[in-house]
Design a protein around this motif. Structure first.
Motif, mmCIF file in Angstrom:
data_model
loop_
_atom_site.group_PDB
_atom_site.id
_atom_site.type_symbol
_atom_site.label_atom_id
_atom_site.label_comp_id
_atom_site.label_asym_id
_atom_site.label_seq_id
_atom_site.Cartn_x
_atom_site.Cartn_y
_atom_site.Cartn_z
ATOM 1 N N ASN A 22 -16.884 31.374 -1.474
ATOM 2 C CA ASN A 22 -17.829 31.050 -0.398
ATOM 3 C C ASN A 22 -18.776 32.232 -0.267
ATOM 4 O O ASN A 22 -18.723 33.005 0.671
ATOM 5 C CB ASN A 22 -17.103 30.761 0.927
ATOM 6 C CG ASN A 22 -18.009 30.028 1.923
ATOM 7 O OD1 ASN A 22 -19.045 29.488 1.542
ATOM 8 N ND2 ASN A 22 -17.628 30.010 3.184
ATOM 9 N N ALA A 23 -19.627 32.344 -1.265
ATOM 10 C CA ALA A 23 -20.524 33.506 -1.352
ATOM 11 C C ALA A 23 -21.834 33.214 -0.625
ATOM 12 O O ALA A 23 -22.102 32.075 -0.246
ATOM 13 C CB ALA A 23 -20.792 33.808 -2.816
ATOM 14 N N LEU A 24 -22.644 34.240 -0.470
ATOM 15 C CA LEU A 24 -23.957 34.041 0.156
ATOM 16 C C LEU A 24 -24.836 33.198 -0.752
ATOM 17 O O LEU A 24 -24.895 33.467 -1.959
ATOM 18 C CB LEU A 24 -24.669 35.386 0.331
ATOM 19 C CG LEU A 24 -24.333 36.305 1.483
ATOM 20 C CD1 LEU A 24 -25.374 37.406 1.552
ATOM 21 C CD2 LEU A 24 -24.258 35.572 2.807
ATOM 22 N N PRO A 25 -25.557 32.225 -0.196
ATOM 23 C CA PRO A 25 -26.556 31.552 -1.027
ATOM 24 C C PRO A 25 -27.724 32.521 -1.269
ATOM 25 O O PRO A 25 -27.923 33.439 -0.473
ATOM 26 C CB PRO A 25 -27.004 30.379 -0.150
ATOM 27 C CG PRO A 25 -26.686 30.784 1.251
ATOM 28 C CD PRO A 25 -25.523 31.738 1.183
ATOM 29 N N GLU A 26 -28.461 32.310 -2.342
ATOM 30 C CA GLU A 26 -29.629 33.188 -2.563
ATOM 31 C C GLU A 26 -30.750 32.841 -1.613
ATOM 32 O O GLU A 26 -31.431 33.723 -1.090
ATOM 33 C CB GLU A 26 -30.125 32.991 -3.991
ATOM 34 C CG GLU A 26 -29.741 34.136 -4.881
ATOM 35 C CD GLU A 26 -30.137 33.882 -6.300
ATOM 36 O OE1 GLU A 26 -31.280 33.442 -6.532
ATOM 37 O OE2 GLU A 26 -29.282 34.110 -7.159
ATOM 38 N N ALA A 27 -30.918 31.534 -1.416
ATOM 39 C CA ALA A 27 -32.040 31.086 -0.573
ATOM 40 C C ALA A 27 -31.671 29.767 0.092
ATOM 41 O O ALA A 27 -30.949 28.952 -0.483
ATOM 42 C CB ALA A 27 -33.283 30.898 -1.435
ATOM 43 N N VAL A 28 -32.135 29.592 1.325
ATOM 44 C CA VAL A 28 -31.982 28.295 2.012
ATOM 45 C C VAL A 28 -33.299 27.996 2.731
ATOM 46 O O VAL A 28 -34.081 28.899 3.004
ATOM 47 C CB VAL A 28 -30.831 28.316 3.061
ATOM 48 C CG1 VAL A 28 -29.470 28.345 2.408
ATOM 49 C CG2 VAL A 28 -30.974 29.458 4.052
ATOM 50 N N SER A 205 -39.205 35.476 6.277
ATOM 51 C CA SER A 205 -39.037 35.358 4.819
ATOM 52 C C SER A 205 -37.565 35.503 4.409
ATOM 53 O O SER A 205 -37.189 35.158 3.304
ATOM 54 C CB SER A 205 -39.885 36.386 4.083
ATOM 55 O OG SER A 205 -39.519 37.695 4.485
ATOM 56 N N GLY A 206 -36.736 36.050 5.301
ATOM 57 C CA GLY A 206 -35.331 36.198 4.932
ATOM 58 C C GLY A 206 -34.497 36.674 6.106
ATOM 59 O O GLY A 206 -35.033 37.021 7.168
ATOM 60 N N ILE A 207 -33.188 36.634 5.919
ATOM 61 C CA ILE A 207 -32.292 37.252 6.897
ATOM 62 C C ILE A 207 -31.461 38.305 6.165
ATOM 63 O O ILE A 207 -31.243 38.205 4.956
ATOM 64 C CB ILE A 207 -31.336 36.249 7.579
ATOM 65 C CG1 ILE A 207 -30.516 35.487 6.535
ATOM 66 C CG2 ILE A 207 -32.055 35.309 8.510
ATOM 67 C CD1 ILE A 207 -29.257 34.909 7.112
ATOM 68 N N VAL A 208 -31.017 39.273 6.942
ATOM 69 C CA VAL A 208 -30.148 40.295 6.366
ATOM 70 C C VAL A 208 -28.792 40.180 7.048
ATOM 71 O O VAL A 208 -28.691 40.307 8.275
ATOM 72 C CB VAL A 208 -30.736 41.703 6.565
ATOM 73 C CG1 VAL A 208 -29.802 42.753 5.964
ATOM 74 C CG2 VAL A 208 -32.122 41.792 5.932
ATOM 75 N N THR A 209 -27.782 39.880 6.235
ATOM 76 C CA THR A 209 -26.425 39.771 6.778
ATOM 77 C C THR A 209 -25.637 41.019 6.374
ATOM 78 O O THR A 209 -26.111 41.814 5.561
ATOM 79 C CB THR A 209 -25.676 38.530 6.224
ATOM 80 O OG1 THR A 209 -25.218 38.829 4.903
ATOM 81 C CG2 THR A 209 -26.568 37.294 6.194
ATOM 82 N N GLU A 210 -24.444 41.114 6.898
ATOM 83 C CA GLU A 210 -23.592 42.252 6.533
ATOM 84 C C GLU A 210 -23.202 42.215 5.056
ATOM 85 O O GLU A 210 -22.785 43.223 4.494
ATOM 86 C CB GLU A 210 -22.345 42.283 7.404
ATOM 87 C CG GLU A 210 -21.449 41.066 7.242
ATOM 88 C CD GLU A 210 -20.247 41.081 8.175
ATOM 89 O OE1 GLU A 210 -19.424 41.999 8.077
ATOM 90 O OE2 GLU A 210 -20.144 40.155 9.009
ATOM 91 N N HIS A 211 -23.343 41.030 4.419
ATOM 92 C CA HIS A 211 -22.991 40.925 2.994
ATOM 93 C C HIS A 211 -24.212 40.932 2.082
ATOM 94 O O HIS A 211 -24.070 40.831 0.866
ATOM 95 C CB HIS A 211 -22.198 39.634 2.741
ATOM 96 C CG HIS A 211 -20.990 39.488 3.619
ATOM 97 N ND1 HIS A 211 -19.981 40.421 3.648
ATOM 98 C CD2 HIS A 211 -20.654 38.535 4.529
ATOM 99 C CE1 HIS A 211 -19.057 40.041 4.535
ATOM 100 N NE2 HIS A 211 -19.446 38.904 5.081
ATOM 101 N N GLY A 212 -25.400 40.956 2.654
ATOM 102 C CA GLY A 212 -26.596 40.975 1.818
ATOM 103 C C GLY A 212 -27.697 40.095 2.390
ATOM 104 O O GLY A 212 -27.577 39.538 3.487
ATOM 105 N N ARG A 213 -28.746 39.916 1.587
ATOM 106 C CA ARG A 213 -29.948 39.234 2.046
ATOM 107 C C ARG A 213 -29.979 37.778 1.565
ATOM 108 O O ARG A 213 -29.484 37.471 0.473
ATOM 109 C CB ARG A 213 -31.145 39.985 1.464
ATOM 110 C CG ARG A 213 -32.455 39.347 1.751
ATOM 111 C CD ARG A 213 -33.603 40.067 1.063
ATOM 112 N NE ARG A 213 -34.849 39.451 1.504
ATOM 113 C CZ ARG A 213 -35.396 38.397 0.927
ATOM 114 N NH1 ARG A 213 -34.841 37.844 -0.136
ATOM 115 N NH2 ARG A 213 -36.517 37.889 1.417
#
Ligand SMILES: Cc1cc2nc3c(=O)[nH]c(=O)nc-3n(C[C@H](O)[C@H](O)[C@H](O)COP(=O)(O)OP(=O)(O)OC[C@H]3O[C@@H](n4cnc5c(N)ncnc54)[C@H](O)[C@@H]3O)c2cc1C
Length: 451
Positions: A22-28, A205-213
């Protein structure tokens, strides 16, 4: 940890972030900050419209207000501003069990607002004008009719009653909706705090989470009691103050009613497990925080309207809020990771008063123990109405917050409205009453009913 939607020892969180499966998606297309009933419902309706959406939740789905509330799906005594959305939401609740293939404990058992005497009943009856204007089935009940609906009802002079009102289980609903969103194609990631957003040319243009962008074209802040902090870090002012409500669960007991009943001394809802969720009918606690002073002017009408029912206290919350930074670098731990689940202690005095209320008004339940008691931090807006709105400062950034103790019942309806707002298909008239700008354009602030 208390509260109903918590993961109990031995259970795993099916939505937890894992670097692999359940990894971060690159883009949504749309990123939703917060996995309460609002964020989960917004993702559900976005995904069903074919929009790629993801919910990012710092703790667990429904871990805060959405899993700690009384479970009332109530139209009765709502402000006319939110009543049409609530009525729409009720229609959605009715279809949810089939649409999700899950039992969320939804049942239309009605709401009773009880009156001790004729004066109180006459006061409650004033809301009948609103009910009739919206073709609702609200009416006054008394005597044998009241007793047939609520076997303890003979202790009251009468009640305002809406038979079509429902109830559902907070321990199940937000998670079931999140599962429905996932089945429709949305991504749901818990233990994934959003630290901030990125913009390009004034737009998201994006969000920054604790696991990445994660790249995205739209962000919805559905962060409940954290929305003021999250939006504040982006330079967006969201007037919002915390109010603590204390709740307890009784084990299965005699069936006094199938829905819920409110009186100033005690509020009671029949649970799907045959027990009861109970609370004090009136008393909530506002823990004074620095924002209480900053927002005092905007909240003055609400404070005035709640004198006698909202107690003020100053303590650790004040100093904790004072120590919380207003902004933070996005590559470091943010305040959201430091408190995965806002889990306030219930107020001991309020719990004692609930016991007294049970003994006086519902002796049939007085011998039952509090199996569990918990606190929930309600985020109140100055007019006790939701904020569902784009913001002017940042293109494609939206807020869906400030549900002021009423957001569980209205959750599915609000989620669909949020989805339509993001897609640009929402009826402007449906959004008009929920604009963030209403607090800043000189409009008078008239608080709606708190209960
Ligand atoms: C005790 C109590 C009783 C209530 N009773 C009722 C009732 O009977 N009927 C009714 O209609 N309403 C009721 N309410 C109100 C209702 O529960 C709320 O209005 C509703 O649940 C709000 O949903 P939400 O999704 O906006 O917020 P929440 O459920 O609070 O969810 C917000 C989520 O955002 C997450 N989050 C915050 N910041 C971040 C971040 N930066 N990154 C990632 N995640 C983040 C939080 O962890 C949280 O899970 C009650 C509330 C309480 C507390």
């Amino acid at each position: 940890m208390t509260g109903e939607a918590q993961i109990h020892p031995g259970e795993t969180d099916e939505f937890a972030f894992h670097a692999a499966d359940n990894a971060l998606p690159e883009a949504v297309d749309a990123a939703i900050v917060g996995g309460g009933i609002i964020g989960s419902s917004a993702a559900y309706f976005l995904a069903r419209q074919g929009v790629s959406a993801a919910v990012f939740e710092k703790g667990r789905i429904g871990g805060e207000q959405s899993g700690r509330n009384w479970g009332w799906v109530r139209q009765q005594c709502r402000s006319p501003v939110e009543l049409p959305l609530m009525m729409e939401s009720l229609r959605l609740w009715k279809g949810l069990p089939d649409a999700l293939g899950e039992d969320v404990g939804f049942h239309q058992g009605g709401t009773l607002y009880l009156a001790e005497n004729e004066e109180e009943l006459a006061e409650l009856a004033k809301w009948l004008d609103v009910a009739h204007a919206h073709a609702l089935d609200t009416r006054i009940v008394r005597g044998p009719e009241l007793k047939a609906l609520f076997s303890a009802g003979g202790r009251w002079a009468g009640a305002l009653y809406t038979a079509s009102d429902g109830r559902a289980e907070p321990s199940r609903a937000a998670r079931a909706i999140a599962r429905g969103a996932r089945a429709a194609g949305a991504r749901i990631l818990t233990r994934t705090a959003v630290r901030g957003i990125e913009t390009a040319a004034g737009r998201v243009s994006g969000i920054v989470t604790e696991h990445g962008r994660v790249a995205t074209r739209a962000v919805v802040c559905a962060a409940g009691a954290w929305s003021r902090l999250f939006c504040g870090s982006l330079g967006i002012r969201v007037p919002q103050l915390p109010v603590l409500n204390s709740v307890a669960r009784l084990p299965p007991g005699p069936e006094l009613l199938t829905g819920q009943a409110w009186s100033p001394a005690i509020a009671v809802r029949r649970r799907a497990d045959g027990g009861y969720t109970i609370a004090h009918g009136e008393t909530s606690i506002h823990s004074i925080v620095p924002a209480s002073f900053r927002e005092a002017f905007k909240f003055l009408p609400a404070f005035r309207a709640s004198v006698g029912s909202t107690r003020l206290r100053i303590g650790a919350d004040f100093f904790r809020a004072l120590a919380t930074p207003a902004r933070w670098p996005l590559d470091r731990e943010s305040p959201f990771e430091r408190e995965r689940v806002l889990d306030p202690k219930p107020d001991a005095r309020v719990l004692r008063e609930m016991r007294t209320g049970l003994a006086r008004w519902l002796p049939e339940l007085a011998a039952l123990p509090f199996v569990e008691a918990w606190g929930g931090m309600i985020e109140a807006s100055p007019d006790i109405l939701p904020i569902i709105s784009p913001v002017e400062r940042i293109g494609d950034f939206y807020v869906a917050t400030g549900f002021s103790g009423h957001g569980f019942g209205i959750g599915p309806g609000a989620g669909r409205l949020v989805a339509n707002m993001v897609c640009g298909t929402a009826d402007p008239a449906a959004l008009a009453g929920f604009r963030l700008g209403r607090f800043f354009d000189g409009s008078p602030i008239v608080p709606g009913p708190a209960i």
